[in-house]
Design an enzyme around this catalytic site. Structure first.
Site, mmCIF file in Angstrom:
data_model
loop_
_atom_site.group_PDB
_atom_site.id
_atom_site.type_symbol
_atom_site.label_atom_id
_atom_site.label_comp_id
_atom_site.label_asym_id
_atom_site.label_seq_id
_atom_site.Cartn_x
_atom_site.Cartn_y
_atom_site.Cartn_z
ATOM 1 N N SER B 118 6.781 8.186 5.229
ATOM 2 C CA SER B 118 7.110 9.270 4.290
ATOM 3 C C SER B 118 6.246 10.305 4.449
ATOM 4 O O SER B 118 5.378 10.720 5.846
ATOM 5 C CB SER B 118 6.242 8.725 2.833
ATOM 6 O OG SER B 118 5.833 9.969 1.564
ATOM 7 N N TYR B 142 -2.427 7.488 1.010
ATOM 8 C CA TYR B 142 -0.437 6.713 1.306
ATOM 9 C C TYR B 142 -0.608 6.878 2.319
ATOM 10 O O TYR B 142 -0.115 6.419 3.016
ATOM 11 C CB TYR B 142 -0.375 7.124 -0.186
ATOM 12 C CG TYR B 142 1.033 7.157 -0.163
ATOM 13 C CD1 TYR B 142 1.748 5.964 -0.473
ATOM 14 C CD2 TYR B 142 2.140 8.324 0.100
ATOM 15 C CE1 TYR B 142 3.167 5.834 -0.513
ATOM 16 C CE2 TYR B 142 3.723 7.669 0.066
ATOM 17 C CZ TYR B 142 3.928 6.915 -0.002
ATOM 18 O OH TYR B 142 5.065 6.481 0.354
ATOM 19 N N LYS B 146 0.464 5.404 5.718
ATOM 20 C CA LYS B 146 1.608 5.402 6.142
ATOM 21 C C LYS B 146 2.012 5.963 7.451
ATOM 22 O O LYS B 146 2.485 5.077 8.785
ATOM 23 C CB LYS B 146 3.055 5.912 5.424
ATOM 24 C CG LYS B 146 2.936 5.597 4.206
ATOM 25 C CD LYS B 146 3.736 4.553 4.071
ATOM 26 C CE LYS B 146 4.673 4.507 2.671
ATOM 27 N NZ LYS B 146 5.078 3.087 2.592
HETATM 28 N N1 LIG Z 1 9.347 10.684 0.688
HETATM 29 C C1 LIG Z 1 8.346 9.535 0.225
HETATM 30 O O1 LIG Z 1 6.465 9.559 0.105
HETATM 31 C C2 LIG Z 1 9.283 8.267 0.390
HETATM 32 C C3 LIG Z 1 9.744 8.087 -1.168
HETATM 33 C C4 LIG Z 1 10.678 7.309 -1.767
HETATM 34 C C5 LIG Z 1 9.962 5.676 -0.844
HETATM 35 N N2 LIG Z 1 8.657 5.967 -0.233
HETATM 36 C C6 LIG Z 1 8.588 4.524 0.919
HETATM 37 O O2 LIG Z 1 10.365 3.916 1.025
HETATM 38 C C7 LIG Z 1 9.409 2.565 0.062
HETATM 39 C C8 LIG Z 1 10.419 2.244 -1.016
HETATM 40 O O3 LIG Z 1 10.150 3.307 -2.496
HETATM 41 P P1 LIG Z 1 10.171 3.195 -3.571
HETATM 42 O O4 LIG Z 1 10.953 4.105 -3.949
HETATM 43 O O5 LIG Z 1 11.745 1.914 -4.209
HETATM 44 O O6 LIG Z 1 9.364 2.019 -4.286
HETATM 45 P P2 LIG Z 1 9.252 1.683 -5.356
HETATM 46 O O7 LIG Z 1 7.500 1.490 -6.493
HETATM 47 O O8 LIG Z 1 9.958 0.926 -6.779
HETATM 48 O O9 LIG Z 1 9.460 -0.259 -4.674
HETATM 49 C C9 LIG Z 1 8.102 -0.873 -4.062
HETATM 50 C C10 LIG Z 1 8.125 -2.262 -4.331
HETATM 51 O O10 LIG Z 1 7.549 -2.876 -3.500
HETATM 52 C C11 LIG Z 1 6.670 -4.193 -4.320
HETATM 53 N N3 LIG Z 1 5.447 -4.314 -4.111
HETATM 54 C C12 LIG Z 1 4.188 -3.853 -4.450
HETATM 55 N N4 LIG Z 1 3.195 -4.808 -3.836
HETATM 56 C C13 LIG Z 1 3.952 -6.126 -3.423
HETATM 57 C C14 LIG Z 1 3.063 -7.466 -2.660
HETATM 58 N N5 LIG Z 1 1.572 -6.969 -2.986
HETATM 59 N N6 LIG Z 1 3.929 -7.884 -2.410
HETATM 60 C C15 LIG Z 1 5.517 -8.137 -2.424
HETATM 61 N N7 LIG Z 1 5.769 -6.262 -2.885
HETATM 62 C C16 LIG Z 1 5.273 -5.379 -3.720
HETATM 63 C C17 LIG Z 1 6.543 -3.382 -5.985
HETATM 64 O O11 LIG Z 1 6.866 -3.913 -6.795
HETATM 65 C C18 LIG Z 1 7.975 -2.006 -5.827
HETATM 66 O O12 LIG Z 1 9.330 -2.830 -6.492
HETATM 67 C C19 LIG Z 1 8.321 2.598 -0.298
HETATM 68 O O13 LIG Z 1 7.431 2.189 1.611
HETATM 69 C C20 LIG Z 1 8.008 4.194 -0.226
HETATM 70 O O14 LIG Z 1 6.233 4.144 -0.231
HETATM 71 C C21 LIG Z 1 8.620 7.218 0.638
#
Ligand SMILES: NC(=O)c1ccc[n+]([C@@H]2O[C@H](COP(=O)([O-])OP(=O)(O)OC[C@H]3O[C@@H](n4cnc5c(N)ncnc54)[C@H](O)[C@@H]3O)[C@@H](O)[C@H]2O)c1
Ligand SMILES: NC(=O)c1ccc[n+]([C@@H]2O[C@H](COP(=O)([O-])OP(=O)(O)OC[C@H]3O[C@@H](n4cnc5c(N)ncnc54)[C@H](O)[C@@H]3O)[C@@H](O)[C@H]2O)c1
Lengths: 315, 315
Positions: B118, B142, B146
């Site tokens: 991120s 966070y 990351k």
């Molecule tokens: N620009 C940013 O900052 C940015 C934007 C979007 C996504 N991201 C990254 O992309 C990824 C996906 O993002 P998203 O928007 O789909 O988030 P999201 O929160 O919708 O999905 C993350 C998933 O991880 C699961 N999870 C959490 N703890 C867990 C565990 N102990 N075991 C198994 N699963 C677990 C959650 O249940 C959730 O479904 C993440 O790593 C997020 O940090 C970064």
């Protein structure tokens, strides 16, 4: 107040302990803890030596108590060692740091936590002059682990769990004693061994630029890092300790100048690609501005590294 | 070949799965794993949904097998959540990544490992234009977690334990659904809620610059990141996915242009210092050069973020 030094049996741990005992810093206990039983660097009743593997269950947690006021975290597995024993490197260099930070957070939140990092966090395609705002892209597991710890100490500091200070050490020269498993071990060997009448081999080419600090300057700067106020560091607790840039050739020229051509002739070049890959990925020059503004001190000339070693060696 | 998506029940996990099923990529199994039971994004016999807390003993280790060829690691606890629940953040964001890397190293060394990082790794005093060589100094747990994972994926890649690809995602807009615990949640809310006829509040000032990508571009780029060869990345596996810089004011102007003044009027400014501190520490502009050279794609104009959302919303 109690001070703790992890890695207290190590090269810097022993020297730091000695310097603290001789300093004006007020404390009533100085704990040296190490997986190897430390010896006390002086007959001083404030010193307590503890043998402890800090990766063992509960060890870090039990070390920090409500009496602790300052912790120097120096315990580590050095670069080539961490490169060869991948699991040990992560275990000692990353996990112990986290366990200690957690111990501080829970036993004594807000204490000063001085972490010894390394210029090995840098690597790869670096600008001619590395600055505090240069990205860290380490090319060794050791550098990776140190860089991760730096981030962790900063986050625990931001949260107020510790009052952290991350000091990135230049390569230290001249280390007394025997070669160790640091990739930079040769940097001391090519000066120390010839002076002791032994042969030494240099695994990197003469034109390689190194970024160095003498042991005396490092110890002074580590203590400085502990005594500055947290606010002095601003929002980011990581600082490149000052160093001087010297090529291997300049080091050998100094050696010849201060000792003799015969002494210099004891160093032979024997390329070692594995060592070269790690060491040549480190910066040859780092901007000292911020460190000097903070009051850290820098060595003047490489000649003095040699005279410092010779006089300590004879002492 | 088996593909695994961790966080497979999440926003991006579900969309990525759907896109993979519709892609020309050859695979015979697609495992969606998440602590919440994922639903299959299509009636396709290749999809296997698994409910598993990947921080639980053995879970990560058992997930990766000799059949696995590609792993997308998306599971995470988002920014404000990790800020409030410190232990959970470290456990999910750092520890699970390490467990998965270890699983790959031991069960199936060298597999492609795509890690979703991120722009939150950046923070503090940033240059006007952030580049790949800008130091990461995160101002959130966070971002710290990351950044630490990025370093770890790079080191495991250097060692050949995985063929890692670290993709730094811009803030995504417009996310469908409900607000979440990301500090950036408002970035979608101020567009999504008004379009859905609801009020939204904006916790940051109108002049704040954000660095955005649409969901469609992100998904394309994540797949691109998996299909590029390792050599394309060179010695460092981290890349800033391309984004576009937009101020909150420009977003609201777009909203009014594409919808109506009444819709725009549903957004009210209500400053929230905690959110502001995190989000305003993120970069407002990042150099896209390397990402575009690698073939990643960038959105053209913020207006299209809104039309993309409206057309998906109606679908
Ligand atoms: N620009 C940013 O900052 C940015 C934007 C979007 C996504 N991201 C990254 O992309 C990824 C996906 O993002 P998203 O928007 O789909 O988030 P999201 O929160 O919708 O999905 C993350 C998933 O991880 C699961 N999870 C959490 N703890 C867990 C565990 N102990 N075991 C198994 N699963 C677990 C959650 O249940 C959730 O479904 C993440 O790593 C997020 O940090 C970064
Ligand atoms: N420029 C550099 O790269 C550089 C130079 C010097 C030192 N440093 C850092 O400074 C610190 C001290 O360096 P040094 O030269 O004194 O190293 P050293 O190897 O002499 O001392 C490290 C000590 O840590 C101890 N240790 C290892 N594993 C342990 C464990 N599980 N539990 C408890 N103790 C353990 C060792 O026994 C050793 O005594 C280290 O963190 C090192 O990485 C960096």
């Amino acid at each position: 107040m109690q001070i703790i030094i992890t890695g207290g049996a190590g090269f810097l741990g022993q020297r730091l302990a000695k310097a603290l005992l001789n300093s004006s810093l007020a404390f009533d206990e100085l704990v040296l803890v190490d997986v190897l039983m430390p010896t006390s660097p002086g007959a001083d009743s404030r010193v307590l030596c503890q043998q402890s593997d800090l990766s063992a269950e509960g060890a870090a947690q039990n070390l920090v108590t409500s009496r602790t006021g300052l912790l120097f975290h120096l315990a580590a597995v050095v670069s080539s060692h961490a490169e060869h024993d991948f699991d040990l490197g992560w275990n000692v260099n990353l996990d112990i740091t986290r366990l200690l930070l957690e111990a501080c957070r829970h036993q004594r939140p807000g204490i000063r936590f001085v972490f010894a990092s390394s210029l090995a966090v840098y690597g790869g395609n670096l600008p001619a002059l590395v600055t505090d705002s240069t990205a860290v892209t380490p090319r060794s597991s050791y550098g990776t682990q140190k860089a991760m710890c730096e981030l962790m100490v900063n986050d625990y500091s931001r949260k107020g769990f510790v009052d952290g200070r991350v000091l990135r050490l230049p390569t230290i020269c001249v280390r007394p004693g025997r070669p160790n498993q640091a990739a930079s071990s040769f940097v001391s060997s090519i000066i120390r061994e010839p002076i002791n009448g032994e042969l030494a081999s240099c695994p990197v080419p003469p034109e390689l630029a190194l970024w160095l600090s003498s042991p005396a300057a490092i110890i002074e700067n580590i203590i400085k890092g502990a005594t500055l106020s947290g606010e002095d560091f601003g929002g980011w607790r990581t600082v490149n300790l000052p160093g001087i840039g010297v090529t291997v050739q300049q080091m050998l020229d100094s050696l010849e100048r201060i000792t003799s051509p015969e002494t210099r002739a004891r160093v032979q070049f024997r390329p070692d690609p594995a060592i070269d890959a790690i060491v040549s990925s480190w910066p040859g020059a780092i901007d000292n501005t911020r460190a000097l503004q903070l009051g850290f001190r820098v060595d003047s000339h490489f000649d003095q590294f040699i005279t410092q070693f010779i006089s300590n060696n004879q002492a």
